[in-house]
Design a protein around this motif. Sequence first.
Motif, short mmCIF file in Angstrom:
data_model
loop_
_atom_site.label_atom_id
_atom_site.label_comp_id
_atom_site.label_asym_id
_atom_site.label_seq_id
_atom_site.Cartn_x
_atom_site.Cartn_y
_atom_site.Cartn_z
N UNK A 57 -0.05 -2.77 1.85
CA UNK A 57 -1.17 -3.23 0.98
C UNK A 57 -1.32 -4.33 0.42
N UNK A 58 -2.22 -5.21 0.47
CA UNK A 58 -2.49 -6.47 -0.35
C UNK A 58 -2.61 -6.04 -1.96
N UNK A 59 -2.86 -6.97 -2.55
CA UNK A 59 -3.03 -6.90 -3.88
C UNK A 59 -4.42 -6.38 -4.20
N UNK A 60 -5.29 -6.68 -3.44
CA UNK A 60 -6.90 -5.98 -3.50
C UNK A 60 -6.75 -4.69 -2.94
N UNK A 61 -5.84 -4.44 -1.83
CA UNK A 61 -5.84 -2.97 -1.21
C UNK A 61 -5.40 -2.06 -2.27
N UNK A 62 -4.16 -2.71 -2.92
CA UNK A 62 -3.39 -1.71 -3.78
C UNK A 62 -4.40 -1.17 -4.92
N UNK A 63 -5.31 -2.15 -5.44
CA UNK A 63 -6.00 -2.00 -6.50
C UNK A 63 -7.03 -0.91 -6.09
N UNK A 64 -7.55 -1.04 -4.86
CA UNK A 64 -8.62 -0.07 -4.30
C UNK A 64 -7.96 1.39 -4.20
N UNK A 65 -6.74 1.20 -3.64
CA UNK A 65 -6.38 2.58 -3.36
C UNK A 65 -5.97 3.27 -4.38
N UNK A 66 -5.42 2.54 -5.70
CA UNK A 66 -5.25 3.28 -6.78
C UNK A 66 -6.32 4.10 -7.44
N UNK A 67 -7.67 3.23 -7.45
CA UNK A 67 -9.04 3.70 -7.95
C UNK A 67 -9.64 4.90 -7.14
#
Length: 295
Positions: A57-67
């Motif tokens: 996951x990219x940083x943006x991908x991780x943020x989206x996954x968490x939410x």
Amino acid sequence: MDLLALADFTLVARHGGFGKAARSAGRPKATLSRRVAELEASLSLRLFERGARDLKLTQEGRALFERAGSLLTELEETAAAIASGGERPRGRLRVSTPLLFSQTVMGRLAASFAHRYPEVRLEVTTEDRAVDMIEEGIDLVIRVNPDPDERLVGRAFLRHRLVVVAGPDVARSTDGTAVPAVVRGDDRAAWRVRTPTGHAAIAVEPILSLGSLIMVRDAVRAGVGAGRLPVSLVSRDLAKGTLAHWGDVDAPDIALWVLYPTRRLLSTRVSAFLDHLKQAFPNGTPDELSSYAEG
């Protein structure tokens, strides 16, 4: 945003790759890859770094996954509850608890919860460290005197205090010399206590250094030295006179908190566990904890 594409993205992120996600869901790998690519295009963001053998996951991908992961789960549970005609708690509930709480009460607490809510699959892990609830997929944590965290909300459900105790054959010093002590870790500082006559400092000479409070209590019971312990662990010994009370530790009371992430909706299973804790410890006193631990 395409919710189906978002669901496919969270599926791939949870399994760490298109192949594993496809096998788990019984879906074509190519379909998942295409849906994730379409989601990235619609957001103008790269959600995964695609290596030769791995997918991260990219940083943006991780943020989206968490939410998105928790929100999609809550939507599914809400739809299932509506379809079944009620709000019965169901699904997986992951709880992280500290070692001592796990050893003394969590087995009975988990069993009674399972009897009451058979459709909830309760998973309890024991951690004294500060877990990342979002990263590790934890729904609730129980912690001792946690540091403030704006990402978490909750309440204190138990108050506790420490006492200094010793077997009747261990003599308490009257001239300031050190007394034999059983400690947890590398604790050599004097113990400050409150007594009916005022405040005092007890100098200690560690005889044993042990890794858990249960071990400390058992060694103190064996008469090797004094110990500093939660009162719930020794209340029965004090009542029977097999241990002597040297004083309450001169420090703020210990608080046990139950916490959950602010960004998540409060699911029925989380609400059920919070209610279960409240019923087990309605007043949150050390005596309640002691009685529950002793059965």
